[in-house]
Design a protein around this motif. Structure first.
Motif, PDB file in Angstrom:
ATOM      1  N   PRO A 199       0.802  -1.227   0.000  1.00 14.52           N
ATOM      2  CA  PRO A 199       0.000   0.000   0.000  1.00 14.52           C
ATOM      3  C   PRO A 199       0.835   1.278   0.000  1.00 14.52           C
ATOM      4  CG  PRO A 199      -0.968  -1.603   1.488  1.00 14.52           C
ATOM      5  CD  PRO A 199       0.354  -2.169   1.054  1.00 14.52           C
ATOM      6  N   GLU A 200       2.103   1.173   0.328  1.00 14.55           N
ATOM      7  CA  GLU A 200       2.986   2.338   0.272  1.00 14.55           C
ATOM      8  C   GLU A 200       3.124   2.865  -1.149  1.00 14.55           C
ATOM      9  OE1 GLU A 200       7.644   2.684   0.885  1.00 14.55           O
ATOM     10  OE2 GLU A 200       6.623   2.506   2.829  1.00 14.55           O
ATOM     11  N   VAL A 201       3.059   1.960  -2.152  1.00 19.84           N
ATOM     12  CA  VAL A 201       3.169   2.385  -3.554  1.00 19.84           C
ATOM     13  C   VAL A 201       1.824   2.342  -4.269  1.00 19.84           C
ATOM     14  CG1 VAL A 201       5.604   1.806  -3.793  1.00 19.84           C
ATOM     15  CG2 VAL A 201       3.892   0.063  -4.277  1.00 19.84           C
ATOM     16  N   VAL A 202       0.910   1.479  -3.828  1.00 19.25           N
ATOM     17  CA  VAL A 202      -0.447   1.449  -4.386  1.00 19.25           C
ATOM     18  C   VAL A 202      -1.343   2.210  -3.407  1.00 19.25           C
ATOM     19  CG1 VAL A 202      -2.360   0.022  -5.186  1.00 19.25           C
ATOM     20  CG2 VAL A 202      -0.008  -0.756  -5.522  1.00 19.25           C
ATOM     21  N   ASP A 203      -1.366   3.501  -3.561  1.00 22.79           N
ATOM     22  CA  ASP A 203      -2.096   4.346  -2.616  1.00 22.79           C
ATOM     23  C   ASP A 203      -3.598   4.129  -2.710  1.00 22.79           C
ATOM     24  OD1 ASP A 203      -2.274   6.579  -0.697  1.00 22.79           O
ATOM     25  OD2 ASP A 203      -3.221   7.625  -2.383  1.00 22.79           O
ATOM     26  N   ASP A 204      -4.107   3.966  -3.940  1.00 21.99           N
ATOM     27  CA  ASP A 204      -5.541   3.768  -4.146  1.00 21.99           C
ATOM     28  C   ASP A 204      -5.749   2.653  -5.156  1.00 21.99           C
ATOM     29  OD1 ASP A 204      -8.248   3.834  -4.536  1.00 21.99           O
ATOM     30  OD2 ASP A 204      -8.353   5.925  -5.197  1.00 21.99           O
ATOM     31  N   PRO A 205      -6.100   1.447  -4.707  1.00 27.72           N
ATOM     32  CA  PRO A 205      -6.291   0.336  -5.646  1.00 27.72           C
ATOM     33  C   PRO A 205      -7.479   0.522  -6.582  1.00 27.72           C
ATOM     34  CG  PRO A 205      -7.053  -0.281  -3.467  1.00 27.72           C
ATOM     35  CD  PRO A 205      -6.376   1.045  -3.319  1.00 27.72           C
ATOM     36  N   HIS A 206      -8.305   1.534  -6.310  1.00 29.66           N
ATOM     37  CA  HIS A 206      -9.483   1.780  -7.142  1.00 29.66           C
ATOM     38  C   HIS A 206      -9.251   2.895  -8.159  1.00 29.66           C
ATOM     39  CE1 HIS A 206     -10.877   0.204  -3.184  1.00 29.66           C
ATOM     40  NE2 HIS A 206     -11.380  -0.698  -4.005  1.00 29.66           N
ATOM     41  N   ASP A 207      -7.978   3.198  -8.428  1.00 28.47           N
ATOM     42  CA  ASP A 207      -7.643   4.232  -9.414  1.00 28.47           C
ATOM     43  C   ASP A 207      -6.360   3.847 -10.148  1.00 28.47           C
ATOM     44  OD1 ASP A 207      -7.832   6.579 -10.871  1.00 28.47           O
ATOM     45  OD2 ASP A 207      -6.769   7.779  -9.361  1.00 28.47           O
ATOM     46  N   LEU A 208      -6.354   2.648 -10.722  1.00 29.24           N
ATOM     47  CA  LEU A 208      -5.182   2.129 -11.412  1.00 29.24           C
ATOM     48  C   LEU A 208      -5.520   1.828 -12.868  1.00 29.24           C
ATOM     49  CD1 LEU A 208      -3.991  -0.454  -8.719  1.00 29.24           C
ATOM     50  CD2 LEU A 208      -3.109   1.866  -9.070  1.00 29.24           C
ATOM     51  N   GLY A 209      -4.711   2.316 -13.776  1.00 32.90           N
ATOM     52  CA  GLY A 209      -4.875   1.962 -15.181  1.00 32.90           C
ATOM     53  C   GLY A 209      -4.467   0.525 -15.420  1.00 32.90           C
ATOM     54  N   ASP A 224      -6.489  -3.434 -25.270  1.00 35.55           N
ATOM     55  CA  ASP A 224      -7.485  -2.522 -24.720  1.00 35.55           C
ATOM     56  C   ASP A 224      -7.048  -2.125 -23.318  1.00 35.55           C
ATOM     57  OD1 ASP A 224      -9.719  -0.964 -24.612  1.00 35.55           O
ATOM     58  OD2 ASP A 224     -11.165  -2.622 -24.538  1.00 35.55           O
ATOM     59  N   SER A 225      -7.628  -1.031 -22.824  1.00 41.02           N
ATOM     60  CA  SER A 225      -7.279  -0.503 -21.514  1.00 41.02           C
ATOM     61  C   SER A 225      -8.528  -0.142 -20.738  1.00 41.02           C
ATOM     62  CB  SER A 225      -6.383   0.739 -21.645  1.00 41.02           C
ATOM     63  OG  SER A 225      -5.184   0.440 -22.309  1.00 41.02           O
ATOM     64  N   THR A 226      -8.387  -0.094 -19.422  1.00 38.62           N
ATOM     65  CA  THR A 226      -9.469   0.327 -18.547  1.00 38.62           C
ATOM     66  C   THR A 226      -8.857   0.869 -17.271  1.00 38.62           C
ATOM     67  OG1 THR A 226     -11.575  -0.346 -17.557  1.00 38.62           O
ATOM     68  CG2 THR A 226      -9.760  -1.916 -17.411  1.00 38.62           C
ATOM     69  N   SER A 227      -9.666   1.071 -16.263  1.00 34.46           N
ATOM     70  CA  SER A 227      -9.199   1.519 -14.955  1.00 34.46           C
ATOM     71  C   SER A 227      -9.970   0.781 -13.872  1.00 34.46           C
ATOM     72  CB  SER A 227      -9.406   3.029 -14.783  1.00 34.46           C
ATOM     73  OG  SER A 227      -9.179   3.427 -13.445  1.00 34.46           O
ATOM     74  N   THR A 228      -9.315   0.512 -12.763  1.00 36.76           N
ATOM     75  CA  THR A 228     -10.010  -0.121 -11.654  1.00 36.76           C
ATOM     76  C   THR A 228     -11.070   0.803 -11.058  1.00 36.76           C
ATOM     77  OG1 THR A 228      -8.272   0.613 -10.115  1.00 36.76           O
ATOM     78  CG2 THR A 228      -8.063  -1.599 -11.048  1.00 36.76           C
ATOM     79  N   ASP A 279      -0.905  -0.065 -13.429  1.00 35.18           N
ATOM     80  CA  ASP A 279      -0.150   1.041 -12.849  1.00 35.18           C
ATOM     81  C   ASP A 279       0.311   0.700 -11.435  1.00 35.18           C
ATOM     82  OD1 ASP A 279      -0.668   2.453 -15.149  1.00 35.18           O
ATOM     83  OD2 ASP A 279      -2.155   3.803 -14.246  1.00 35.18           O
ATOM     84  N   GLU A 280       1.502   1.159 -11.104  1.00 37.40           N
ATOM     85  CA  GLU A 280       2.102   1.032  -9.771  1.00 37.40           C
ATOM     86  C   GLU A 280       2.539  -0.389  -9.423  1.00 37.40           C
ATOM     87  OE1 GLU A 280       2.768   3.772  -8.562  1.00 37.40           O
ATOM     88  OE2 GLU A 280       1.324   5.067  -9.565  1.00 37.40           O
ATOM     89  N   ILE A 281       2.134  -1.376 -10.239  1.00 35.61           N
ATOM     90  CA  ILE A 281       2.519  -2.762  -9.941  1.00 35.61           C
ATOM     91  C   ILE A 281       3.528  -3.273 -10.961  1.00 35.61           C
ATOM     92  CG2 ILE A 281       1.703  -5.123  -9.615  1.00 35.61           C
ATOM     93  CD1 ILE A 281      -0.992  -3.948  -8.748  1.00 35.61           C
ATOM     94  N   GLY A 282       3.209  -3.145 -12.251  1.00 32.36           N
ATOM     95  CA  GLY A 282       4.164  -3.581 -13.263  1.00 32.36           C
ATOM     96  C   GLY A 282       3.495  -4.334 -14.387  1.00 32.36           C
ATOM     97  N   GLN A 283       4.220  -5.309 -14.931  1.00 29.03           N
ATOM     98  CA  GLN A 283       3.783  -6.026 -16.116  1.00 29.03           C
ATOM     99  C   GLN A 283       3.894  -7.530 -15.890  1.00 29.03           C
ATOM    100  OE1 GLN A 283       6.172  -6.319 -20.031  1.00 29.03           O
ATOM    101  NE2 GLN A 283       4.680  -4.680 -20.437  1.00 29.03           N
ATOM    102  N   LEU A 284       2.809  -8.237 -16.185  1.00 27.24           N
ATOM    103  CA  LEU A 284       2.773  -9.697 -16.107  1.00 27.24           C
ATOM    104  C   LEU A 284       2.679 -10.244 -17.523  1.00 27.24           C
ATOM    105  CD1 LEU A 284       2.473 -12.391 -14.542  1.00 27.24           C
ATOM    106  CD2 LEU A 284       0.002 -11.945 -14.455  1.00 27.24           C
TER     107      LEU A 284
END
Length: 291
Positions: A199-209, A224-228, A279-284
């Protein structure tokens, strides 16, 4: 901070390395202590000291060896005792389930209901990590990846976030919703990675691209893209329902649903390359293989 697992380095335990990235620098926490060889071990230490995982890691970084982090080398960042998943948490997911099913009303009911759909997804043996291949069932004719934000729980408390791929056999689920376990749970049915982001880097999990791309023979077939922020529920609510009357094991990953659904004309094939960015997590990144 972000936590990765790498193949074992030359430290006394001889096992895989737990690597923390802080302000762009990577350190092998396993060289600071053999008791910090995995994210679960780090979470245990944090729990014992009533501290956050980042506080424990930050305290041990001065004793840890710096390392180079190569995305091609990272492994499954945490080995969850169980992986659970939520469904119909985005409107596009509800629409896709209606399209695939002869009984669309059940998905409409879930989308509008107070109680979310939560189902068992995978055991450790069915979960793969970054750069590994996810599975395509041999008895399914319509298979898709489902990119999802994953919530990492340790002793039922949220300790971080990751990326999950809830691979689904839509032809099986579409035939009858009661076939959901077969459509969702099978060999290599789930991937998780590339790291656990706290949570130190993912401040808001409901606002991630979030972005999904699928390639075949070097050609992008779907992107395609979206947001949480488009979720119709919250991570807190999903976690709350998962905990209800459910004695969870030590480490659990809860996948929170998808808003990125390839068109009905698309199905995965062996050798496809699936790339999920959050966003804030990376690439899988995962390949595909028949199972």
């Amino acid at each position: 901070m972000r936590y990765y697992r790498l193949p074992g380095r030359k430290h006394s335990s001889g096992s895989d390395s737990l690597v923390v990235v802080d302000d762009g620098d990577a350190y092998d926490l396993s060289t600071a202590s053999d008791d910090l060889g995995s994210f679960t071990q780090l979470a245990r230490a944090a729990n014992a000291c009533d501290e956050s995982v980042d506080a424990i890691a930050r305290n041990r970084i001065p004793d840890a060896d710096p390392v180079e982090l190569d995305p091609d080398d990272v492994l499954l960042p945490v080995t969850p005792d169980e992986v659970w998943a939520a469904g119909v948490t985005y409107q596009i997911s509800e629409q896709a389930r209606e399209a695939e099913s002869g009984k669309p009303e059940v998905y409409i009911d879930v989308y509008d209901s107070e109680r979310p759909e939560i189902f068992f997804k995978a055991t450790p043996s069915r979960t793969v990590g970054p750069n590994d291949a996810v599975g395509i069932r041999g008895d399914s004719t319509w298979d898709v990846p489902e990119p999802e934000l994953g919530v990492v729980l340790h002793r039922e408390e949220v300790v971080g976030y990751t990326i999950g791929n809830d691979v689904s056999s839509r032809s099986i689920e579409g035939e009858n919703p009661l076939y959901l376990p077969q459509a969702k749970v099978y060999d290599k049915c789930c991937s998780v990675g590339p790291c656990v982001a706290t949570p130190e880097v993912v401040d808001d999990p409901h606002d991630l691209g979030m972005t999904l791309a699928i390639e075949r023979d070097g050609e992008v077939l779907f992107e395609d893209s979206t947001s949480t922020s488009e979720m119709a529920t919250t991570c807190e609510k999903l976690v709350s329902y998962l905990r209800r009357h459910n004695d969870l094991p030590e480490t659990v990953v809860l996948l929170t649903g998808t808003a990125l659904v390839p068109p009905e004309s698309f199905t995965l094939a062996e050798g496809d390359r699936i790339t999920i960015d959050i966003d804030e997590i990376g690439q899988l990144v995962n390949g595909t293989v028949g199972v």
